[in-house]
Write an enzyme that holds these catalytic residues in place. Structure first.
Site, PDB file in Angstrom:
ATOM      1  N   GLU A 181      52.543  58.656  40.917  1.00  0.00           N
ATOM      2  CA  GLU A 181      51.327  58.703  41.713  1.00  0.00           C
ATOM      3  C   GLU A 181      50.551  57.439  41.373  1.00  0.00           C
ATOM      4  OE1 GLU A 181      49.032  61.837  39.829  1.00  0.00           O
ATOM      5  OE2 GLU A 181      47.948  60.009  39.378  1.00  0.00           O
TER       6      GLU A 181
ATOM      7  N   ILE B   2      53.086  52.699  33.513  1.00  0.00           N
ATOM      8  CA  ILE B   2      53.869  51.501  33.199  1.00  0.00           C
ATOM      9  C   ILE B   2      52.851  50.366  33.134  1.00  0.00           C
ATOM     10  CG2 ILE B   2      54.560  51.281  35.625  1.00  0.00           C
ATOM     11  CD1 ILE B   2      57.229  50.073  34.500  1.00  0.00           C
TER      12      ILE B   2
ATOM     13  N   ASN C 161      45.818  49.893  44.008  1.00  0.00           N
ATOM     14  CA  ASN C 161      46.563  49.185  42.960  1.00  0.00           C
ATOM     15  C   ASN C 161      47.778  48.484  43.578  1.00  0.00           C
ATOM     16  OD1 ASN C 161      47.725  48.266  40.629  1.00  0.00           O
ATOM     17  ND2 ASN C 161      47.578  50.207  39.521  1.00  0.00           N
TER      18      ASN C 161
ATOM     19  N   TYR D 259      56.631  49.244  42.663  1.00  0.00           N
ATOM     20  CA  TYR D 259      57.343  50.472  43.019  1.00  0.00           C
ATOM     21  C   TYR D 259      58.168  50.287  44.296  1.00  0.00           C
ATOM     22  CZ  TYR D 259      53.935  52.312  39.669  1.00  0.00           C
ATOM     23  OH  TYR D 259      53.157  52.523  38.547  1.00  0.00           O
TER      24      TYR D 259
HETATM   25  C1  LIG Z   1      51.759  46.822  37.651  1.00  0.00           C
HETATM   26  C2  LIG Z   1      52.249  46.009  36.447  1.00  0.00           C
HETATM   27  C3  LIG Z   1      52.884  46.971  35.449  1.00  0.00           C
HETATM   28  C4  LIG Z   1      53.309  45.001  36.917  1.00  0.00           C
HETATM   29  O1  LIG Z   1      53.871  44.375  35.772  1.00  0.00           O
HETATM   30  P1  LIG Z   1      54.458  42.890  35.836  1.00  0.00           P
HETATM   31  O2  LIG Z   1      55.163  42.612  34.566  1.00  0.00           O
HETATM   32  O3  LIG Z   1      53.394  41.962  36.234  1.00  0.00           O
HETATM   33  O4  LIG Z   1      55.516  43.066  37.027  1.00  0.00           O
HETATM   34  P2  LIG Z   1      56.669  42.064  37.484  1.00  0.00           P
HETATM   35  O5  LIG Z   1      56.391  40.673  36.992  1.00  0.00           O
HETATM   36  O6  LIG Z   1      57.976  42.670  37.126  1.00  0.00           O
HETATM   37  O7  LIG Z   1      56.462  42.084  39.044  1.00  0.00           O
HETATM   38  C5  LIG Z   1      57.014  43.146  39.821  1.00  0.00           C
HETATM   39  C6  LIG Z   1      56.586  43.039  41.281  1.00  0.00           C
HETATM   40  O8  LIG Z   1      55.219  43.422  41.393  1.00  0.00           O
HETATM   41  C7  LIG Z   1      54.547  42.575  42.322  1.00  0.00           C
HETATM   42  N1  LIG Z   1      53.452  41.915  41.590  1.00  0.00           N
HETATM   43  C8  LIG Z   1      53.121  42.124  40.292  1.00  0.00           C
HETATM   44  N2  LIG Z   1      52.028  41.407  39.975  1.00  0.00           N
HETATM   45  C9  LIG Z   1      51.668  40.732  41.089  1.00  0.00           C
HETATM   46  C10 LIG Z   1      50.609  39.829  41.387  1.00  0.00           C
HETATM   47  N3  LIG Z   1      49.690  39.459  40.464  1.00  0.00           N
HETATM   48  N4  LIG Z   1      50.543  39.316  42.645  1.00  0.00           N
HETATM   49  C11 LIG Z   1      51.443  39.685  43.581  1.00  0.00           C
HETATM   50  N5  LIG Z   1      52.474  40.551  43.343  1.00  0.00           N
HETATM   51  C12 LIG Z   1      52.566  41.068  42.117  1.00  0.00           C
HETATM   52  C13 LIG Z   1      55.567  41.643  42.907  1.00  0.00           C
HETATM   53  O9  LIG Z   1      56.047  42.268  44.075  1.00  0.00           O
HETATM   54  C14 LIG Z   1      56.657  41.641  41.852  1.00  0.00           C
HETATM   55  O10 LIG Z   1      57.905  41.500  42.444  1.00  0.00           O
HETATM   56  P3  LIG Z   1      58.738  40.103  42.314  1.00  0.00           P
HETATM   57  O11 LIG Z   1      59.299  40.140  40.926  1.00  0.00           O
HETATM   58  O12 LIG Z   1      59.759  40.229  43.375  1.00  0.00           O
HETATM   59  O13 LIG Z   1      57.738  39.009  42.530  1.00  0.00           O
HETATM   60  C15 LIG Z   1      51.074  45.210  35.787  1.00  0.00           C
HETATM   61  O14 LIG Z   1      50.372  44.512  36.797  1.00  0.00           O
HETATM   62  C16 LIG Z   1      50.089  46.066  35.005  1.00  0.00           C
HETATM   63  O15 LIG Z   1      50.293  46.330  33.816  1.00  0.00           O
HETATM   64  N6  LIG Z   1      48.995  46.527  35.669  1.00  0.00           N
HETATM   65  C17 LIG Z   1      47.959  47.344  34.993  1.00  0.00           C
HETATM   66  C18 LIG Z   1      48.443  48.743  34.695  1.00  0.00           C
HETATM   67  C19 LIG Z   1      48.776  49.513  35.941  1.00  0.00           C
HETATM   68  O16 LIG Z   1      48.010  49.542  36.883  1.00  0.00           O
HETATM   69  N7  LIG Z   1      49.965  50.153  35.931  1.00  0.00           N
HETATM   70  C20 LIG Z   1      50.417  50.971  37.044  1.00  0.00           C
HETATM   71  C21 LIG Z   1      49.823  52.332  37.023  1.00  0.00           C
HETATM   72  S1  LIG Z   1      50.159  53.196  35.529  1.00  0.00           S
END
Ligand SMILES: CC(C)(COP(=O)(O)OP(=O)(O)OC[C@H]1O[C@@H](n2cnc3c(N)ncnc32)[C@H](O)[C@@H]1OP(=O)(O)O)[C@@H](O)C(=O)NCCC(=O)NCCS
Length: 143
Positions: free
Chosen positions: A104, A70, A109, A116
């Site tokens: 996983e 994701i 991360n 999650y």
């Molecule tokens: C992990 C990822 C998909 C999150 O996407 P996102 O659009 O930023 O997520 P959201 O805005 O919906 O945030 C979801 C939750 O994640 C946490 N979070 C996400 N980014 C954060 C940050 N920079 N700092 C702190 N918390 C964070 C918070 O708990 C947040 O919850 P909230 O909405 O209650 O604040 C994004 O950071 C990403 O693409 N990372 C690189 C790829 C990766 O590692 N994917 C996972 C493994 S495949």
């Protein structure tokens, strides 16, 4: 407007050359392409109008499914897109009859782990040194 839809090969080709720079995904194009062509895999994309800003996929073996990845486009992170994709993936998996969702994640991360945990995935085991020196955390959610 942000919309979610099924991903197809045309969508993948649109982001082919920016997978690493804009999404920092760890999959290269050919692995991704073969995943998309696997009949047990389902990928969703988030779009801001016509621009692809995120994707996520599951691989299904009823009653189980694995979340394969994701990923949100770098400058769109922290705006709820990851949560939107996760919600839709869970609903989609449920509509297919999935009962147990697994994933996983690298223990380092923390953003992904927070996402999650927000969706009530629980740690069920650890795979030592799965990512070279880092452990993998295996998480599960019943849906
Ligand atoms: C992990 C990822 C998909 C999150 O996407 P996102 O659009 O930023 O997520 P959201 O805005 O919906 O945030 C979801 C939750 O994640 C946490 N979070 C996400 N980014 C954060 C940050 N920079 N700092 C702190 N918390 C964070 C918070 O708990 C947040 O919850 P909230 O909405 O209650 O604040 C994004 O950071 C990403 O693409 N990372 C690189 C790829 C990766 O590692 N994917 C996972 C493994 S495949």
């Amino acid at each position: 407007m942000i919309t979610i839809s099924k991903m197809n090969l045309d969508d993948l080709n649109q982001i082919k050359n920016i997978l690493f720079s804009d999404f920092d995904d760890f999959w290269n194009y050919s692995i991704f392409k073969s995943e998309l062509e696997n009949s047990n895999s389902y990928y969703l994309i988030a779009k801001d109008n016509s621009k692809i800003i995120g994707f996520g996929g599951i691989k299904v073996s009823i009653p189980d499914a694995d979340i394969m990845n994701i990923v949100v486009r770098k400058n769109y992170r922290k705006h709820g897109i990851g949560s939107f994709l996760m919600r839709e993936l869970i609903n989609f998996a449920s509509s297919l009859g999935v009962k147990n969702l697994f994933l996983e994640v690298n223990e380092k991360n923390s953003y992904a782990i927070s996402l999650y945990q927000k969706f009530n995935f629980k740690e069920i085991s650890i795979r030592k040194n799965y990512y070279n020196e880092n452990n993998a955390i295996i998480m599960k959610k019943e849906i």
